[in-house]
Design a protein around this motif. Structure first.
Motif, PDB file in Angstrom:
ATOM      1  N   CYS A   1      55.893   7.501  57.328  1.00 24.50           N
ATOM      2  CA  CYS A   1      55.255   8.250  58.405  1.00 24.50           C
ATOM      3  C   CYS A   1      56.251   9.203  59.074  1.00 24.50           C
ATOM      4  CB  CYS A   1      54.687   7.291  59.454  1.00 24.50           C
ATOM      5  SG  CYS A   1      53.640   5.994  58.774  1.00 24.50           S
ATOM      6  N   GLU A   2      55.709  10.159  59.817  1.00 24.02           N
ATOM      7  CA  GLU A   2      56.454  11.186  60.550  1.00 24.02           C
ATOM      8  C   GLU A   2      57.023  12.223  59.577  1.00 24.02           C
ATOM      9  OE1 GLU A   2      56.541  11.440  64.043  1.00 24.02           O
ATOM     10  OE2 GLU A   2      55.047   9.861  63.780  1.00 24.02           O
ATOM     11  N   SER A   3      56.574  13.469  59.762  1.00 15.51           N
ATOM     12  CA  SER A   3      56.831  14.525  58.776  1.00 15.51           C
ATOM     13  C   SER A   3      58.314  14.775  58.484  1.00 15.51           C
ATOM     14  CB  SER A   3      56.164  15.832  59.215  1.00 15.51           C
ATOM     15  OG  SER A   3      56.684  16.278  60.453  1.00 15.51           O
ATOM     16  N   SER A   4      59.144  14.831  59.512  1.00 11.51           N
ATOM     17  CA  SER A   4      60.570  15.116  59.276  1.00 11.51           C
ATOM     18  C   SER A   4      61.236  13.981  58.513  1.00 11.51           C
ATOM     19  CB  SER A   4      61.299  15.347  60.603  1.00 11.51           C
ATOM     20  OG  SER A   4      60.784  16.486  61.258  1.00 11.51           O
ATOM     21  N   ILE A   5      60.820  12.753  58.825  1.00  7.32           N
ATOM     22  CA  ILE A   5      61.348  11.588  58.108  1.00  7.32           C
ATOM     23  C   ILE A   5      60.881  11.624  56.649  1.00  7.32           C
ATOM     24  CG2 ILE A   5      61.207   9.058  57.937  1.00  7.32           C
ATOM     25  CD1 ILE A   5      61.060   9.048  61.047  1.00  7.32           C
ATOM     26  N   ILE A   6      59.619  12.007  56.449  1.00  3.30           N
ATOM     27  CA  ILE A   6      59.085  12.094  55.077  1.00  3.30           C
ATOM     28  C   ILE A   6      59.829  13.160  54.271  1.00  3.30           C
ATOM     29  CG2 ILE A   6      57.060  12.608  53.654  1.00  3.30           C
ATOM     30  CD1 ILE A   6      55.329  11.574  56.009  1.00  3.30           C
ATOM     31  N   VAL A   7      60.050  14.331  54.879  1.00  8.19           N
ATOM     32  CA  VAL A   7      60.771  15.401  54.169  1.00  8.19           C
ATOM     33  C   VAL A   7      62.193  14.942  53.849  1.00  8.19           C
ATOM     34  CG1 VAL A   7      61.653  17.779  54.308  1.00  8.19           C
ATOM     35  CG2 VAL A   7      59.353  17.260  55.147  1.00  8.19           C
ATOM     36  N   GLY A   8      62.812  14.202  54.780  1.00 15.19           N
ATOM     37  CA  GLY A   8      64.140  13.640  54.522  1.00 15.19           C
ATOM     38  C   GLY A   8      64.123  12.652  53.365  1.00 15.19           C
ATOM     39  N   TYR A   9      63.066  11.859  53.294  1.00 13.26           N
ATOM     40  CA  TYR A   9      62.922  10.893  52.194  1.00 13.26           C
ATOM     41  C   TYR A   9      62.744  11.622  50.860  1.00 13.26           C
ATOM     42  CZ  TYR A   9      60.783   7.240  49.277  1.00 13.26           C
ATOM     43  OH  TYR A   9      60.490   6.366  48.261  1.00 13.26           O
ATOM     44  N   ILE A  10      61.937  12.671  50.876  1.00 13.30           N
ATOM     45  CA  ILE A  10      61.724  13.473  49.658  1.00 13.30           C
ATOM     46  C   ILE A  10      63.057  14.061  49.178  1.00 13.30           C
ATOM     47  CG2 ILE A  10      60.668  15.621  48.788  1.00 13.30           C
ATOM     48  CD1 ILE A  10      58.258  14.949  50.686  1.00 13.30           C
ATOM     49  N   GLU A  11      63.852  14.535  50.129  1.00 15.59           N
ATOM     50  CA  GLU A  11      65.160  15.115  49.795  1.00 15.59           C
ATOM     51  C   GLU A  11      66.078  14.073  49.163  1.00 15.59           C
ATOM     52  OE1 GLU A  11      68.702  17.739  50.205  1.00 15.59           O
ATOM     53  OE2 GLU A  11      66.691  17.745  49.385  1.00 15.59           O
ATOM     54  N   GLU A  12      66.065  12.860  49.693  1.00 17.03           N
ATOM     55  CA  GLU A  12      66.954  11.820  49.180  1.00 17.03           C
ATOM     56  C   GLU A  12      66.460  11.215  47.869  1.00 17.03           C
ATOM     57  OE1 GLU A  12      67.775   8.878  52.160  1.00 17.03           O
ATOM     58  OE2 GLU A  12      68.313  10.382  53.653  1.00 17.03           O
ATOM     59  N   THR A  13      65.149  11.195  47.690  1.00 11.84           N
ATOM     60  CA  THR A  13      64.566  10.547  46.504  1.00 11.84           C
ATOM     61  C   THR A  13      64.606  11.452  45.281  1.00 11.84           C
ATOM     62  OG1 THR A  13      63.121   9.295  47.980  1.00 11.84           O
ATOM     63  CG2 THR A  13      62.525   9.311  45.653  1.00 11.84           C
ATOM     64  N   TRP A  14      64.337  12.735  45.499  1.00 12.22           N
ATOM     65  CA  TRP A  14      64.360  13.701  44.399  1.00 12.22           C
ATOM     66  C   TRP A  14      65.439  14.732  44.711  1.00 12.22           C
ATOM     67  CZ3 TRP A  14      59.632  12.046  46.594  1.00 12.22           C
ATOM     68  CH2 TRP A  14      58.865  11.202  45.768  1.00 12.22           C
ATOM     69  N   ALA A  15      66.570  14.574  44.080  1.00  9.72           N
ATOM     70  CA  ALA A  15      67.783  15.313  44.477  1.00  9.72           C
ATOM     71  C   ALA A  15      67.726  16.817  44.222  1.00  9.72           C
ATOM     72  CB  ALA A  15      68.994  14.719  43.765  1.00  9.72           C
ATOM     73  N   SER A  16      66.937  17.229  43.266  1.00  5.10           N
ATOM     74  CA  SER A  16      66.989  18.641  42.857  1.00  5.10           C
ATOM     75  C   SER A  16      65.621  19.312  42.980  1.00  5.10           C
ATOM     76  CB  SER A  16      67.475  18.714  41.414  1.00  5.10           C
ATOM     77  OG  SER A  16      67.583  20.038  40.984  1.00  5.10           O
ATOM     78  N   PRO A  17      65.616  20.564  43.486  1.00  7.34           N
ATOM     79  CA  PRO A  17      66.727  21.298  44.104  1.00  7.34           C
ATOM     80  C   PRO A  17      66.996  20.785  45.520  1.00  7.34           C
ATOM     81  CG  PRO A  17      64.727  22.612  44.217  1.00  7.34           C
ATOM     82  CD  PRO A  17      64.368  21.374  43.453  1.00  7.34           C
TER      83      PRO A  17
END
Length: 220
Positions: free
Chosen positions: A67-83
């Motif tokens: 939950c929470e958009s900024s946290i989700i975007v952070g999770y996406i960044e950490e889970t899928w490294a590229s780009p």
């Protein structure tokens, strides 16, 4: 990756949902969108996935809710490294997270105060909103994007909210471009990206949403 691994509980007009979709598009992640009727009755999945706030967006990755958009975007960044959406330098990453926090705390609420008020209160709201924009324009400077040459985390978090700018302008009778031309040029630059243009809805439709919100809240 199978689409069913990634499910987004979504509302098309929510800038917070738009952020998540842009991040997924940037990473090339296939996902399933499930639209939520936020006024007519929220799904059981939403209520169980986000029992604290019962709000979208909720990202379900392999069945686990975030939950929470900024946290989700952070999770996406950490889970899928590229780009990468964040710079590799720890200091630059921290700076980006600072401005994400600033946008989260200031931008949407400041704009919302414009259509929720009238008269002198609205004049104050417009002034406050423009001050937030000027602060962001100062940070942007002469760069193409907030992170420099590449579109990244701060851009994603901020560009989604600009879909509501037309509504703020119409109710406040002002133009963002008159006050922050560099920020307006940045908006146009971001909208040239397929990942952004695919997600951001027609601002006129958002304007209609705000008109309906005002009626629902008895403000018309």
């Amino acid at each position: 990756m199978a689409t069913e691994d990634v499910v987004l509980l979504d509302c098309w007009a929510s800038p917070y949902c738009m952020r998540v979709k842009i991040a997924l598009e940037e990473k090339g992640i296939k996902y399933e969108e499930r639209a939520e009727d936020l006024f007519g009755g929220k799904s059981e999945l939403l209520l169980t996935s986000n029992p604290v706030y019962a709000k979208v967006p909720v990202l379900l990755h392999k069945g686990k809710p975030l939950c929470e958009s900024s946290i989700i975007v952070g999770y996406i960044e950490e889970t899928w490294a590229s780009p990468p959406l964040l710079p590799s330098c720890p200091y630059a990453r921290s700076q980006a997270k600072f401005w994400v926090d600033y946008v989260d705390k200031k931008l949407f609420d400041a704009g919302g105060n414009i259509w929720r008020t009238k008269g002198e209160a609205q004049e104050v709201a417009i002034k406050d909103f423009i001050e937030v924009l000027k602060q962001l324009e100062k940070v942007l400077g002469d760069k193409d994007f907030f992170g420099g040459d590449s579109f990244g985390f701060v851009d994603i978090i901020t560009i989604a909210i600009t879909s509501w700018f037309l509504a703020f302008e119409k109710f406040g009778n002002f133009k963002v471009e008159d006050h922050t031309p560099k920020l307006s040029a940045w908006i146009n630059r971001c909208m040239q990206r397929k990942t952004v243009a695919k997600v951001i809805p027609d601002p006129e439709k958002i304007y209609e949403v705000v008109i309906n919100l005002k009626k629902m809240m008895g403000m018309e």
